[in-house]
Every structure is written in structure tokens, then in C-alpha cells.
Motif scaffolding. Structure first.
Motif, PDB file in Angstrom:
ATOM      1  N   PHE A  94       0.830  -1.195   0.000  1.00 48.03           N
ATOM      2  CA  PHE A  94       0.000   0.000   0.000  1.00 48.03           C
ATOM      3  C   PHE A  94       0.874   1.258   0.000  1.00 48.03           C
ATOM      4  CE2 PHE A  94      -3.297   2.937   1.026  1.00 48.03           C
ATOM      5  CZ  PHE A  94      -4.486   2.321   0.677  1.00 48.03           C
ATOM      6  N   SER A  95       1.931   1.244   0.801  1.00 52.69           N
ATOM      7  CA  SER A  95       2.842   2.391   0.833  1.00 52.69           C
ATOM      8  C   SER A  95       3.499   2.611  -0.527  1.00 52.69           C
ATOM      9  CB  SER A  95       3.915   2.177   1.900  1.00 52.69           C
ATOM     10  OG  SER A  95       3.357   2.223   3.194  1.00 52.69           O
ATOM     11  N   GLN A  96       3.844   1.526  -1.204  1.00 56.04           N
ATOM     12  CA  GLN A  96       4.454   1.650  -2.526  1.00 56.04           C
ATOM     13  C   GLN A  96       3.493   2.300  -3.507  1.00 56.04           C
ATOM     14  OE1 GLN A  96       7.575   1.031  -3.046  1.00 56.04           O
ATOM     15  NE2 GLN A  96       7.603   1.449  -5.256  1.00 56.04           N
ATOM     16  N   LEU A  97       2.225   1.953  -3.443  1.00 54.09           N
ATOM     17  CA  LEU A  97       1.237   2.568  -4.326  1.00 54.09           C
ATOM     18  C   LEU A  97       1.114   4.064  -4.035  1.00 54.09           C
ATOM     19  CD1 LEU A  97      -1.603  -0.132  -4.347  1.00 54.09           C
ATOM     20  CD2 LEU A  97      -0.061   0.478  -6.232  1.00 54.09           C
ATOM     21  N   ILE A  98       1.203   4.446  -2.774  1.00 52.93           N
ATOM     22  CA  ILE A  98       1.156   5.872  -2.429  1.00 52.93           C
ATOM     23  C   ILE A  98       2.348   6.597  -3.026  1.00 52.93           C
ATOM     24  CG2 ILE A  98       1.292   7.536  -0.538  1.00 52.93           C
ATOM     25  CD1 ILE A  98      -0.250   5.563   1.197  1.00 52.93           C
ATOM     26  N   ARG A  99       3.537   6.031  -2.847  1.00 56.98           N
ATOM     27  CA  ARG A  99       4.746   6.691  -3.350  1.00 56.98           C
ATOM     28  C   ARG A  99       4.724   6.839  -4.870  1.00 56.98           C
ATOM     29  NH1 ARG A  99       7.181   3.729   1.038  1.00 56.98           N
ATOM     30  NH2 ARG A  99       7.419   1.896  -0.306  1.00 56.98           N
ATOM     31  N   TYR A 123      -8.855  -6.588  -3.016  1.00 54.82           N
ATOM     32  CA  TYR A 123      -8.803  -5.633  -1.920  1.00 54.82           C
ATOM     33  C   TYR A 123      -7.784  -4.521  -2.126  1.00 54.82           C
ATOM     34  CZ  TYR A 123     -11.556  -9.207   0.458  1.00 54.82           C
ATOM     35  OH  TYR A 123     -12.527 -10.118   0.790  1.00 54.82           O
ATOM     36  N   LEU A 124      -6.610  -4.861  -2.637  1.00 55.97           N
ATOM     37  CA  LEU A 124      -5.581  -3.831  -2.793  1.00 55.97           C
ATOM     38  C   LEU A 124      -5.979  -2.812  -3.856  1.00 55.97           C
ATOM     39  CD1 LEU A 124      -2.858  -2.804  -1.840  1.00 55.97           C
ATOM     40  CD2 LEU A 124      -1.768  -4.258  -3.574  1.00 55.97           C
ATOM     41  N   ARG A 125      -6.470  -3.287  -4.997  1.00 59.91           N
ATOM     42  CA  ARG A 125      -6.871  -2.357  -6.060  1.00 59.91           C
ATOM     43  C   ARG A 125      -8.047  -1.495  -5.627  1.00 59.91           C
ATOM     44  NH1 ARG A 125      -9.503  -3.975 -11.895  1.00 59.91           N
ATOM     45  NH2 ARG A 125      -9.558  -1.869 -12.781  1.00 59.91           N
ATOM     46  N   LEU A 126      -9.083  -2.131  -5.079  1.00 61.70           N
ATOM     47  CA  LEU A 126     -10.262  -1.388  -4.647  1.00 61.70           C
ATOM     48  C   LEU A 126      -9.941  -0.505  -3.448  1.00 61.70           C
ATOM     49  CD1 LEU A 126     -13.283  -0.755  -4.706  1.00 61.70           C
ATOM     50  CD2 LEU A 126     -13.674  -2.854  -3.381  1.00 61.70           C
ATOM     51  N   GLY A 127      -9.160  -1.039  -2.518  1.00 58.41           N
ATOM     52  CA  GLY A 127      -8.823  -0.279  -1.322  1.00 58.41           C
ATOM     53  C   GLY A 127      -8.002   0.954  -1.644  1.00 58.41           C
ATOM     54  N   PHE A 128      -7.033   0.813  -2.557  1.00 61.47           N
ATOM     55  CA  PHE A 128      -6.224   1.983  -2.900  1.00 61.47           C
ATOM     56  C   PHE A 128      -7.041   2.998  -3.679  1.00 61.47           C
ATOM     57  CE2 PHE A 128      -3.374   4.515  -5.515  1.00 61.47           C
ATOM     58  CZ  PHE A 128      -2.563   5.044  -4.517  1.00 61.47           C
ATOM     59  N   ALA A 129      -7.905   2.546  -4.577  1.00 59.11           N
ATOM     60  CA  ALA A 129      -8.756   3.480  -5.319  1.00 59.11           C
ATOM     61  C   ALA A 129      -9.644   4.267  -4.366  1.00 59.11           C
ATOM     62  CB  ALA A 129      -9.610   2.718  -6.333  1.00 59.11           C
ATOM     63  N   THR A 130     -10.174   3.596  -3.366  1.00 62.43           N
ATOM     64  CA  THR A 130     -11.001   4.270  -2.356  1.00 62.43           C
ATOM     65  C   THR A 130     -10.188   5.319  -1.618  1.00 62.43           C
ATOM     66  OG1 THR A 130     -12.293   2.243  -2.080  1.00 62.43           O
ATOM     67  CG2 THR A 130     -12.441   3.880  -0.322  1.00 62.43           C
ATOM     68  N   PHE A 162      -2.645  15.230  -0.321  1.00 64.93           N
ATOM     69  CA  PHE A 162      -1.967  13.966  -0.629  1.00 64.93           C
ATOM     70  C   PHE A 162      -0.470  14.110  -0.359  1.00 64.93           C
ATOM     71  CE2 PHE A 162      -0.982  10.004  -2.583  1.00 64.93           C
ATOM     72  CZ  PHE A 162      -2.164   9.318  -2.812  1.00 64.93           C
ATOM     73  N   ASN A 163      -0.136  14.291   0.889  1.00 61.76           N
ATOM     74  CA  ASN A 163       1.263  14.378   1.311  1.00 61.76           C
ATOM     75  C   ASN A 163       1.824  12.963   1.393  1.00 61.76           C
ATOM     76  OD1 ASN A 163       3.600  14.328   3.039  1.00 61.76           O
ATOM     77  ND2 ASN A 163       3.102  16.402   3.679  1.00 61.76           N
ATOM     78  N   LYS A 164       2.586  12.583   0.424  1.00 60.44           N
ATOM     79  CA  LYS A 164       3.031  11.188   0.327  1.00 60.44           C
ATOM     80  C   LYS A 164       3.862  10.753   1.528  1.00 60.44           C
ATOM     81  CE  LYS A 164       2.862  10.797  -4.706  1.00 60.44           C
ATOM     82  NZ  LYS A 164       3.586  10.403  -5.944  1.00 60.44           N
ATOM     83  N   ASP A 165       4.752  11.605   1.987  1.00 66.13           N
ATOM     84  CA  ASP A 165       5.593  11.235   3.130  1.00 66.13           C
ATOM     85  C   ASP A 165       4.747  11.038   4.384  1.00 66.13           C
ATOM     86  OD1 ASP A 165       7.866  11.336   1.570  1.00 66.13           O
ATOM     87  OD2 ASP A 165       8.399  13.382   2.172  1.00 66.13           O
ATOM     88  N   VAL A 171       0.653   4.841   7.300  1.00 66.42           N
ATOM     89  CA  VAL A 171       0.478   3.439   6.912  1.00 66.42           C
ATOM     90  C   VAL A 171       1.508   2.564   7.616  1.00 66.42           C
ATOM     91  CG1 VAL A 171       0.633   1.809   4.991  1.00 66.42           C
ATOM     92  CG2 VAL A 171      -0.611   3.969   4.703  1.00 66.42           C
ATOM     93  N   ARG A 172       2.751   3.024   7.671  1.00 64.25           N
ATOM     94  CA  ARG A 172       3.803   2.261   8.362  1.00 64.25           C
ATOM     95  C   ARG A 172       3.449   2.064   9.834  1.00 64.25           C
ATOM     96  NH1 ARG A 172       7.787   2.668  11.796  1.00 64.25           N
ATOM     97  NH2 ARG A 172       7.238   4.844  12.241  1.00 64.25           N
ATOM     98  N   LEU A 173       2.990   3.119  10.481  1.00 60.47           N
ATOM     99  CA  LEU A 173       2.649   3.041  11.901  1.00 60.47           C
ATOM    100  C   LEU A 173       1.492   2.080  12.141  1.00 60.47           C
ATOM    101  CD1 LEU A 173       3.158   4.107  14.751  1.00 60.47           C
ATOM    102  CD2 LEU A 173       1.597   5.998  14.244  1.00 60.47           C
ATOM    103  N   ILE A 174       0.464   2.163  11.310  1.00 58.41           N
ATOM    104  CA  ILE A 174      -0.671   1.251  11.456  1.00 58.41           C
ATOM    105  C   ILE A 174      -0.233  -0.188  11.210  1.00 58.41           C
ATOM    106  CG2 ILE A 174      -2.920   0.604  10.469  1.00 58.41           C
ATOM    107  CD1 ILE A 174      -3.313   3.624   9.868  1.00 58.41           C
ATOM    108  N   GLY A 175       0.649  -0.383  10.226  1.00 60.64           N
ATOM    109  CA  GLY A 175       1.144  -1.719   9.941  1.00 60.64           C
ATOM    110  C   GLY A 175       1.853  -2.345  11.130  1.00 60.64           C
ATOM    111  N   MET A 176       2.505  -1.542  11.941  1.00 63.07           N
ATOM    112  CA  MET A 176       3.189  -2.043  13.129  1.00 63.07           C
ATOM    113  C   MET A 176       2.203  -2.654  14.126  1.00 63.07           C
ATOM    114  SD  MET A 176       5.933   1.036  13.796  1.00 63.07           S
ATOM    115  CE  MET A 176       6.281   0.417  15.442  1.00 63.07           C
TER     116      MET A 176
END
Length: 293
Positions: A94-99, A123-130, A162-165, A171-176
Motif C-alpha cells: 500500500f505504501s508503494q502505491l502511495i509513493r 482488496y488492494l486495487r479497490l482499497g487503494f482506489a477508495t 496527498f502528502n506522500k511522506d 500506513v507504516r505506523l498502522i502496519g506495526m
């Protein structure tokens, strides 16, 4: 009883901003009040449940700051569910798609098509589009248009939120904390019943509201839905739950036997405004320190 932001003071802990989603009227601002309720009820090592999660701002804030051990977030809308599932299951992807995201009207149109037509189990395609539409649409409303308009002549452009950083860090924090977050795609009442008998659990229901539900929510409620939820919660009055609604007469009719109080909440859909809302409590929930004595 009328209160102003539940008597919060500037000296209290500032609420964290963890959710990557933008939600008009999102309840992350209730973090301080929810934190207090967890402490009053001895639930700081328990489970926090949101049957109508949306942006889940409060849930994530409580988890990341150590107020609860686990959270359960649920959304009946398949697109919002896909976002949360893909983020929890595949945070690196997901982070890669954001970057790599292109922030343009052409890309917005592609993501809107994916949002409307992607398989519900992709899920990844639909989730990122959302997620993309939420971050690039006016006020985060998924059925709205892009910030700046299709011709990008507005004061703000499509990349304004849309601040990518910053978003990849969230996303990284939630992933933890992913192993402590359960994600569900079911009717909210079903989730309430699933967790109602679980020990050390606080359920916070923030359903679609009576007014303006069509513009603020993906799944609006019928009058029958509101009545069914009231029947469910009133029937679980010996469990610990709370509920928020817009301040309309129907709430008093449905929850007239429960304790409630009014609070103010800032909305940002289309224009900034302060709305009066109602918080309803089950009888089993301790709501202030005096009741502990």
C-alpha cells in the motif's frame, strides 16, 4: 446536560492523527473523552470496537497511544472494508502505491473507474482506489469531484491533501499494530452482538446520521435501520457501550431511557461548521470519576 467538547482543556493530551482517511465529522476529536471513559471503566487493557468505523480515527489513536490492547473496526461498505483490509494485510504494498501515485485528473479518472468497477475481493486495487479518491476529492467525500475541479482551476489542486511522506508514515505506523487490529465487513448490529459478551470491551457506535447521511456516508440508514439499532443497544443496556448521533428529536424517542449529553463537533464537508450532536450511554458505562467513589 450541555457540555463544550466534554470539558476538555488545552493542557490535556493532544489527540493523535493516525488515520489515513479524511472523514467529514470524523470522531477522532473524541479521543480525549473516549480515553477517559476507558479509564473510568477499567478497560485500558481491553478491546475497543467500532461497528461503523469509517475513518476509524478514534480507534487507531487509542490503540497507538496504548489506551487499549486491541481494536475491532467494521464497515459494511465493501470499498471502505477493502481499504482497511489491504492496508492491514499489505502495508508495504500500500505504501508503494502511495509513493508511485500520479496526482492528476487523468489518474483520478482511472482510480474512480477502479473504485466503481474493480472486483469487490480485489482488496488492494479497490482499497487503494477508495483511498485515492478520499484524499483527492473535495472534503474526502467519495461521490464528490476532485479538489480544484476537473479543470484544476480552483484555489487548491488535486494534490492538496496527498502528502506522500506523511501518508506513508501513517500506513507504516498502522502496519506495526496490524496484529492487534481486526477488520470486519458485516452489518453493524451483527458486530455489536458478536462483541457484546466479550469481557473488557467498549463498543462505540457512530452510525449514519438522520440528517445529511446521503452526503456524508456511503451507507445511509433507513428509519427501520435506526430503530433496529436502538432495539439492539437498548437490549444490551447492561453492557458497556456509547453512541453518537446528530441532535434530532428521533434520538430522544429511541433512547429516551438512556443517559445522554450534547457536544459540539466541527465538520469540514464543503464548509467549516460546528454542529451539535448527542452522545448516549448504556447504564453499565461509568461516565465520570465521581461514580467510582
Amino acid at each position: 446536560m450541555t457540555v463544550d467538547a466534554f470539558r476538555t482543556k488545552p493542557s490535556r493530551l493532544k489527540r493523535p492523527s493516525i488515520s489515513p482517511l479524511r472523514y467529514p465529522g470524523g470522531k477522532a476529536s473524541l479521543y480525549t473523552r473516549l480515553r477517559a471513559l476507558l479509564r473510568y471503566n477499567g478497560l485500558t487493557s481491553g478491546t475497543y470496537v467500532e461497528p461503523y468505523a469509517g475513518g476509524a480515527g478514534a480507534a487507531l489513536g487509542l490503540l497507538v497511544t496504548g489506551q487499549v490492547k486491541e481494536v475491532a473496526i467494521n464497515d459494511l461498505d465493501p470499498a471502505i472494508f477493502a481499504f482497511w483490509k489491504s492496508l492491514i494485510d499489505s502495508p508495504s504494498d500500500f505504501s508503494q502505491l502511495i509513493r508511485e501515485a500520479r496526482l492528476s485528473v487523468d489518474e483520478w479518472q482511472k482510480q474512480r473507474d477502479a473504485y466503481l468497477n474493480a472486483p469487490r475481493d480485489d482488496y488492494l486495487r479497490l482499497g487503494f482506489a477508495t483511498f485515492y479518491l478520499n484524499r483527492t476529492n473535495r472534503s474526502g467525500v467519495l461521490n464528490g469531484g476532485p479538489i480544484g475541479g476537473m479543470d484544476q482551476t480552483g484555489n487548491y489542486k488535486i494534490d492538496a491533501r496527498f502528502n506522500k511522506d506523511g501518508l506513508t508514515e501513517r500506513v507504516r505506523l498502522i502496519g506495526m499494530y496490524g496484529k492487534r487490529i481486526s477488520v470486519h465487513n458485516m452489518d453493524g448490529i451483527a458486530l455489536i452482538n458478536q462483541y457484546a459478551d466479550s469481557p473488557n470491551t467498549l463498543i462505540y457506535a457512530d452510525p449514519p446520521y438522520f440528517e445529511k447521511a446521503g452526503s456524508l456516508y456511503l451507507n445511509s440508514f433507513t428509519s427501520g435501520d435506526h430503530e433496529a439499532l436502538a432495539a439492539c443497544l437498548n437490549g444490551l443496556n447492561d453492557r458497556r457501550w456509547l453512541l453518537t448521533y446528530d441532535n434530532v428529536p428521533q434520538v430522544a424517542q429511541l433512547y429516551g431511557e438512556r443517559r445522554s449529553e450534547e457536544f459540539s463537533l466541527n465538520y469540514s464537508a464543503h464548509r467549516v461548521m460546528k454542529a451539535k450532536e448527542i452522545m448516549v450511554y448504556s447504564d453499565a458505562l461509568v461516565t465520570d470519576e465521581e461514580r467510582l467513589l
